[in-house]
Scaffold this active site. Structure first.
Site, PDB file in Angstrom:
ATOM      1  N   PRO A   2      44.380  50.526  35.661  1.00 22.05           N
ATOM      2  CG  PRO A   2      42.292  49.894  34.827  1.00 22.05           C
ATOM      3  CD  PRO A   2      43.236  49.688  35.973  1.00 22.05           C
ATOM      4  CD  GLU A   3      48.392  55.718  34.582  1.00 25.85           C
ATOM      5  OE1 GLU A   3      48.556  56.760  33.938  1.00 25.85           O
ATOM      6  OE2 GLU A   3      49.293  55.184  35.249  1.00 25.85           O
ATOM      7  CG  HIS A 108      37.436  35.620  39.405  1.00 30.06           C
ATOM      8  ND1 HIS A 108      37.119  35.918  40.705  1.00 30.06           N
ATOM      9  CD2 HIS A 108      38.391  34.659  39.449  1.00 30.06           C
ATOM     10  CE1 HIS A 108      37.866  35.183  41.518  1.00 30.06           C
ATOM     11  NE2 HIS A 108      38.649  34.410  40.775  1.00 30.06           N
ATOM     12  NE  ARG A 127      43.613  43.281  43.654  1.00 25.15           N
ATOM     13  CZ  ARG A 127      44.618  44.125  43.881  1.00 25.15           C
ATOM     14  NH1 ARG A 127      45.403  44.469  42.889  1.00 25.15           N
ATOM     15  NH2 ARG A 127      44.816  44.619  45.068  1.00 25.15           N
TER      16      ARG A 127
END
Ligand code: ZN
Length: 300
Positions: A2-3, A108, A127
């Site tokens: 993500p930016e 998760h 992740r």
């Protein structure tokens, strides 16, 4: 990854559930993400009210009434999902779905916050490159996470004068210079490619050799592409989802990113000074290990 627009999109979706709200319960379901959670993490969150929810670069900052700030980074694949209690519910500008039975209990789902909105906020990260930590609010700026981060591109201080000074004498390509977080905060590969296209600047140009007028155009282009992307809910290429669970939409509006071999979109890009249509073809090159997409015909 993500930016800025994706993180800002998530922050906006969290705001009605978190800002001005009290965390009534915090469940920490494992010991760490990218690094361990702080000691007594749940206790330091429970009962605290979030005074302000802001963003710095790609970090979401929840300022607590305890004098600490909860710092959240989504890493590669982190998601913050907001669920309403019982039924679909509108909070602020957003409509949140009721929590499915397993919301917060998934493999998760690492951190679950209940607030008095009432809402359930679930941090999910398969992740585990994400980060959640607590930093004393009055020491945020000098913390190692933040002390070297450059100016916010959507702040008033991000001007042609600032960028010209930051790029002066730099012998790296303009694309790499813009990815440097010490120069501008939160910009990543996608939006730098898009902004350089809008500004008609070749990504290969040396940063220090870009003229003053083009720098002014570039500043406007960066702000435009970021604002447009936030308005579209960010770009969903892989993992990004808004806090409501909806994907972003900006990936459908890319002008160059991911368009290798396709015709230049000069004509429908509404670029400043775009009078005639470019007949160029979008090319992909690799710069500093990252893909760069640009039109060699009109980006000089
Ligand atoms: Zn072109």
């Amino acid at each position: 990854m993500p930016e800025l627009p994706e993180v800002e999109t998530v922050r906006l979706g969290l705001e009605p559930a978190l800002e001005g709200r009290t965390i009534t319960e915090a469940r920490i379901r494992r010991g760490d993400l990218r690094r361990p959670f702080p000691a007594h993490f749940a206790e330091r969150l429970t009962g605290r009210t979030v005074r302000k929810l802001t963003r710095r670069a790609k970090y979401i900052l929840a300022e607590l009434d305890s004098g600490e700030t909860l710092v959240i980074h989504l890493g590669m694949s982190g998601r913050m999902s907001v669920y309403a209690e019982g039924k679909r519910r509108r909070l602020g500008d957003y409509v949140y779905n009721p929590a499915p039975a397993d919301a917060g209990n998934g493999k998760h789902d690492h951190v679950v916050l209940e607030t008095d909105a009432p809402a359930r906020i679930v941090f999910n990260d398969h992740r585990r490159f994400g980060l959640m930590t607590l930093i004393p609010t009055d020491r945020l700026d000098e913390d190692k996470l933040f002390k070297d981060i450059g100016i916010e591109p959507l702040s008033d201080g991000f001007t042609a004068k600032y960028l010209a000074a930051a790029l002066e004498g730099k012998k790296t390509p303009i694309k790499s210079a813009l990815l440097d977080q010490r120069v501008v905060a939160g910009l990543g590969n996608i939006y730098v490619c898009e902004a350089l296209f809008l500004a008609r600047i070749s990504p290969k140009r040396l940063a220090g050799a870009v003229g003053r007028e083009q720098i002014a155009t570039l500043v406007r282009a960066i702000r435009k592409v970021l604002k447009d992307a936030i308005a579209a809910g960010g770009s969903t290429l892989r993992d990004h989802a808004q806090a409501t669970g909806d994907p972003g939409n900006f990936q459908h509006h890319f002008l160059v990113y991911g368009r290798e071999g396709k015709p230049c979109k000069d004509a429908d890009s509404k670029r400043p000074g775009g009078k005639k249509s470019c007949r160029g073809t979008v090319k992909r090159i690799v710069q500093a290990g990252r893909s760069t997409f640009y039109c060699p015909a009109c980006q000089k």
